[in-house]
Structures are given as structure tokens and as C-alpha cells.
Motif scaffolding. Structure first.
Motif, PDB file in Angstrom:
ATOM      1  N   CYS A  22       0.839  -1.200   0.000  1.00  0.00           N
ATOM      2  CA  CYS A  22       0.000   0.000   0.000  1.00  0.00           C
ATOM      3  C   CYS A  22       0.870   1.245   0.000  1.00  0.00           C
ATOM      4  CB  CYS A  22      -0.900  -0.012   1.237  1.00  0.00           C
ATOM      5  SG  CYS A  22      -1.919   1.470   1.426  1.00  0.00           S
ATOM      6  N   PHE A  23       0.339   2.331  -0.524  1.00  0.00           N
ATOM      7  CA  PHE A  23       1.079   3.590  -0.580  1.00  0.00           C
ATOM      8  C   PHE A  23       0.759   4.493   0.612  1.00  0.00           C
ATOM      9  CE2 PHE A  23       0.633   2.775  -5.367  1.00  0.00           C
ATOM     10  CZ  PHE A  23       1.808   2.041  -5.396  1.00  0.00           C
ATOM     11  N   GLY A  24       0.627   3.860   1.790  1.00  0.00           N
ATOM     12  CA  GLY A  24       0.373   4.628   3.010  1.00  0.00           C
ATOM     13  C   GLY A  24      -0.921   5.418   2.961  1.00  0.00           C
ATOM     14  N   GLY A  89      -3.037   0.486 -10.463  1.00  0.00           N
ATOM     15  CA  GLY A  89      -1.979  -0.206 -11.183  1.00  0.00           C
ATOM     16  C   GLY A  89      -0.572  -0.048 -10.661  1.00  0.00           C
ATOM     17  N   GLY A  90      -0.425   0.161  -9.354  1.00  0.00           N
ATOM     18  CA  GLY A  90       0.908   0.240  -8.769  1.00  0.00           C
ATOM     19  C   GLY A  90       1.596   1.593  -8.909  1.00  0.00           C
ATOM     20  N   LYS A  91       0.898   2.603  -9.396  1.00  0.00           N
ATOM     21  CA  LYS A  91       1.481   3.950  -9.488  1.00  0.00           C
ATOM     22  C   LYS A  91       1.099   4.742  -8.249  1.00  0.00           C
ATOM     23  CE  LYS A  91       2.004   4.773 -14.445  1.00  0.00           C
ATOM     24  NZ  LYS A  91       1.683   5.704 -15.557  1.00  0.00           N
ATOM     25  N   ASP A  92       2.095   5.135  -7.481  1.00  0.00           N
ATOM     26  CA  ASP A  92       1.780   5.816  -6.236  1.00  0.00           C
ATOM     27  C   ASP A  92       1.519   7.308  -6.450  1.00  0.00           C
ATOM     28  OD1 ASP A  92       4.216   7.527  -5.569  1.00  0.00           O
ATOM     29  OD2 ASP A  92       5.195   5.577  -5.808  1.00  0.00           O
ATOM     30  N   TRP A  93       0.958   7.919  -5.432  1.00  0.00           N
ATOM     31  CA  TRP A  93       0.538   9.316  -5.523  1.00  0.00           C
ATOM     32  C   TRP A  93       1.712  10.287  -5.566  1.00  0.00           C
ATOM     33  CZ3 TRP A  93       2.177  11.730  -1.040  1.00  0.00           C
ATOM     34  CH2 TRP A  93       2.376  10.907   0.086  1.00  0.00           C
ATOM     35  N   ARG A  94       2.891   9.832  -5.218  1.00  0.00           N
ATOM     36  CA  ARG A  94       4.068  10.683  -5.357  1.00  0.00           C
ATOM     37  C   ARG A  94       4.572  10.650  -6.801  1.00  0.00           C
ATOM     38  NH1 ARG A  94       6.656   8.468   0.196  1.00  0.00           N
ATOM     39  NH2 ARG A  94       5.941  10.099   1.623  1.00  0.00           N
ATOM     40  N   GLN A  95       4.528   9.467  -7.410  1.00  0.00           N
ATOM     41  CA  GLN A  95       4.949   9.346  -8.807  1.00  0.00           C
ATOM     42  C   GLN A  95       3.958  10.022  -9.751  1.00  0.00           C
ATOM     43  OE1 GLN A  95       5.053   5.013  -9.002  1.00  0.00           O
ATOM     44  NE2 GLN A  95       7.280   5.051  -9.253  1.00  0.00           N
ATOM     45  N   ALA A  96       2.684   9.923  -9.420  1.00  0.00           N
ATOM     46  CA  ALA A  96       1.634  10.471 -10.277  1.00  0.00           C
ATOM     47  C   ALA A  96       0.741  11.396  -9.456  1.00  0.00           C
ATOM     48  CB  ALA A  96       0.822   9.338 -10.884  1.00  0.00           C
ATOM     49  N   PRO A  97       1.234  12.574  -9.106  1.00  0.00           N
ATOM     50  CA  PRO A  97       0.476  13.490  -8.248  1.00  0.00           C
ATOM     51  C   PRO A  97      -0.867  13.914  -8.825  1.00  0.00           C
ATOM     52  CG  PRO A  97       2.392  14.581  -9.219  1.00  0.00           C
ATOM     53  CD  PRO A  97       2.559  13.122  -9.471  1.00  0.00           C
ATOM     54  N   ASP A  98      -1.019  13.807 -10.151  1.00  0.00           N
ATOM     55  CA  ASP A  98      -2.291  14.203 -10.755  1.00  0.00           C
ATOM     56  C   ASP A  98      -3.420  13.229 -10.398  1.00  0.00           C
ATOM     57  OD1 ASP A  98      -0.658  12.449 -12.363  1.00  0.00           O
ATOM     58  OD2 ASP A  98      -2.205  12.548 -13.904  1.00  0.00           O
ATOM     59  N   THR A  99      -3.070  12.036  -9.940  1.00  0.00           N
ATOM     60  CA  THR A  99      -4.083  11.052  -9.556  1.00  0.00           C
ATOM     61  C   THR A  99      -4.292  10.992  -8.042  1.00  0.00           C
ATOM     62  OG1 THR A  99      -2.512   9.209  -9.329  1.00  0.00           O
ATOM     63  CG2 THR A  99      -3.419   9.622 -11.536  1.00  0.00           C
ATOM     64  N   ALA A 100      -3.515  11.766  -7.305  1.00  0.00           N
ATOM     65  CA  ALA A 100      -3.531  11.674  -5.845  1.00  0.00           C
ATOM     66  C   ALA A 100      -4.914  11.896  -5.247  1.00  0.00           C
ATOM     67  CB  ALA A 100      -2.531  12.651  -5.249  1.00  0.00           C
ATOM     68  N   GLN A 101      -5.580  12.969  -5.607  1.00  0.00           N
ATOM     69  CA  GLN A 101      -6.858  13.291  -5.000  1.00  0.00           C
ATOM     70  C   GLN A 101      -7.906  12.227  -5.300  1.00  0.00           C
ATOM     71  OE1 GLN A 101      -7.251  15.630  -2.666  1.00  0.00           O
ATOM     72  NE2 GLN A 101      -5.043  15.890  -2.972  1.00  0.00           N
ATOM     73  N   GLN A 102      -7.870  11.705  -6.529  1.00  0.00           N
ATOM     74  CA  GLN A 102      -8.823  10.656  -6.877  1.00  0.00           C
ATOM     75  C   GLN A 102      -8.526   9.379  -6.097  1.00  0.00           C
ATOM     76  OE1 GLN A 102      -8.883   9.096 -10.975  1.00  0.00           O
ATOM     77  NE2 GLN A 102     -11.095   9.414 -10.956  1.00  0.00           N
ATOM     78  N   MET A 103      -7.250   9.062  -5.936  1.00  0.00           N
ATOM     79  CA  MET A 103      -6.870   7.888  -5.162  1.00  0.00           C
ATOM     80  C   MET A 103      -7.343   8.026  -3.719  1.00  0.00           C
ATOM     81  SD  MET A 103      -3.051   6.246  -4.520  1.00  0.00           S
ATOM     82  CE  MET A 103      -2.782   5.897  -6.261  1.00  0.00           C
TER      83      MET A 103
END
Length: 276
Positions: A22-24, A89-103
Motif C-alpha cells: 500500500c502507498f500509506g 496499477g501500482g502507481k503511487d501518488w508521489r509518482q503520479a500526483p495528478d491522480t492523488a486526489q482521486q486515489m
């Protein structure tokens, strides 16, 4: 967060928290306020100051002594790894900040679905509810499919409607199991029992669904076959209590309570390390 073991008779690794996968998310997506449970205030979407770069908790082994007992009574029921590894798909919110809020928005939705699956799976282990097993299996398939939806669909999902469908079956399961205790039992569903003196009480087969048992004295109480789904057991004294065969009790509920070496637990749950 402390990992919950699966009740005896069922084992679904997908419903057990796997923090390494998990990405914390529970340390970022969820808000908390400075209180007896948390040493500081944190807004939703803001990483906890104790979250390391590898997404692990920097004070995991000393959460209680560091003022974060609230973290030890939370369980995502495996939603963290489902959101992190499957839905995104294993992309964390630090690598893909544009998806952070949705995640962060999807995480609590999936957590609710996984909790429903946890309760359904427990109901499927209960022989007294065998007549309900076909319906429970259908609901399990339905809820399982929902956990694999895409982010957009999940954020628009009416979880309450699905919870109601499942709850009809869980309520009937409770009735069938509790009837084995014999006699007419009180329904204390949602009761305000905060600080109640229930030492040595006979609560066999009683429905305590959603009851407020904060700081209640349940020492030596007989809770066999009781329904404890959603009961608030924070700081409740379970010393010497008998929880054998009680239903829908989770590890986080136990972690929030107090007990001792002679507290009798239902199969599949473990004695919290902070108990005396």
C-alpha cells in the motif's frame, strides 16, 4: 495500523491489510484531529508527519506511547493494497500526483466495500445461518465486482444502498445465531451504554449492534453469541469477559478495548499486545 487475522474457517488475504503493498493511504487520505487518539491534527490528503518515503510508518512500533493510539485501532480490511496495486496499477501518488486526489477519494469507498466482504465472509462460516448462505454468496459476488471498478465509477458509487442490501442478510444471520443462546434476549442495538456498569452481566445472545460501550465495565461479562457489529468498545474493560462465539467482532474493536490474559476471545482474533 494493526493487521487483522481472518476468522477461523475462512482466509482471504485480500481482506487483510498488507501495508507493504500500500502507498500509506490511511496515513494520507484520512483526516484526524488532535485528541486522546492523535497527538496532532491532520487534514484529509495531507501526509502524516510520521510517514516515511517508503510509505511505512516511522513510529509503528511505538504508536501508543507516541500519542497515536487511534492508528492502532484502524483497519482498512485490505482496501489499501486493492486501491494501490489493482485500481491504480501500482502507481503511487508521489509518482503520479495528478491522480492523488482521486486515489484518496476512492480509498474510503473501497474500504467500506471490503468491510462488507469481511462481514459476509464471517456469516458464511456460521452454521446457524446456513439457509442464508446462497444469498450471502450472491452479495459477495456483487460486492467483489464493485471493488474492481475504475476510479470514476467508485467515486460515484452509492455504497449505502449496497450496505443496506447486505445488512438485511446480516441482521437475519444475527437472529439465527443469537437464537442458539436460548430465551428471549434484549435488543440493545445502538444503546447508549457509555460507562455502564455491566460487570459480570449475562449478555449471551444480546444484540449490541452499534451500541456505545465506551469505557463500559464489561469485566467478567458473558458475551457468548452476542452481536457486536459496529459496537464502540473504546476503553471498555473486557477483563475476564467471555467473547466465545460472539459475532461480527473485529480486531480493531478489540484493540480499542482493555482486557487481560483470561479474557476469552472468539476464534480468529488475537489478544492485543497492550492488554495486561
Amino acid at each position: 495500523m494493526e493487521t487483522s487475522p481472518a476468522p477461523e474457517g475462512r482466509e482471504d488475504p485480500g481482506l487483510r491489510a498488507d501495508c507493504a503493498s500500500c502507498f500509506g493511504l490511511c496515513c494520507v487520505a484520512l483526516p484526524f484531529s488532535a485528541s486522546a487518539d492523535f497527538a496532532v491534527t491532520k487534514d484529509a490528503g495531507q501526509p502524516c508527519g510520521n510517514l516515511r518515503t517508503d510509505f511505512r510508518c516511522g513510529i509503528h512500533t511505538r504508536l501508543r506511547s507516541s500519542g497515536f493510539p487511534g492508528c492502532t485501532v484502524y483497519d482498512c480490511f485490505g482496501a489499501g493494497q486493492q486501491v494501490s496495486q489493482v485500481i491504480f496499477g501500482g502507481k503511487d501518488w508521489r509518482q503520479a500526483p495528478d491522480t492523488a486526489q482521486q486515489m484518496f477519494a476512492v480509498f474510503p469507498v473501497v474500504r467500506q466495500l471490503h468491510e462488507l466482504l469481511w462481514y459476509i465472509d464471517e456469516a458464511l462460516t456460521l452454521g446457524a445461518a446456513r439457509e442464508l448462505h446462497p444469498g450471502l454468496r450472491r452479495q459477495r459476488r456483487t460486492i467483489g465486482e464493485l471493488t474492481r471498478l475504475g476510479p470514476d465509477a467508485l467515486t460515484e458509487l452509492d455504497v449505502a444502498a449496497h450496505r443496506q442490501d447486505v445488512n438485511v442478510l446480516l441482521l437475519r444471520t444475527s437472529e439465527l445465531v443469537r437464537s442458539e443462546a436460548g430465551g428471549k434476549k434484549k435488543d440493545r442495538r445502538g444503546a447508549d451504554l457509555m460507562g455502564a456498569r455491566l460487570r459480570g452481566a449475562d449478555l449471551r445472545g444480546v444484540s449490541l449492534r452499534g451500541a456505545y460501550l465506551i469505557a463500559a465495565d464489561l469485566s467478567g461479562a458473558d458475551l457468548r453469541l452476542a452481536d457486536l457489529i459496529g459496537a464502540d468498545l473504546r476503553d471498555a474493560d473486557l477483563s475476564g469477559a467471555d467473547l466465545t462465539g460472539c459475532i461480527f467482532l473485529t480486531q480493531p474493536q478489540l484493540n480499542a478495548a482493555r482486557g487481560d490474559s483470561v479474557t476469552r476471545l472468539p476464534a480468529g482474533l488475537t489478544r492485543p499486545t497492550h492488554w495486561s
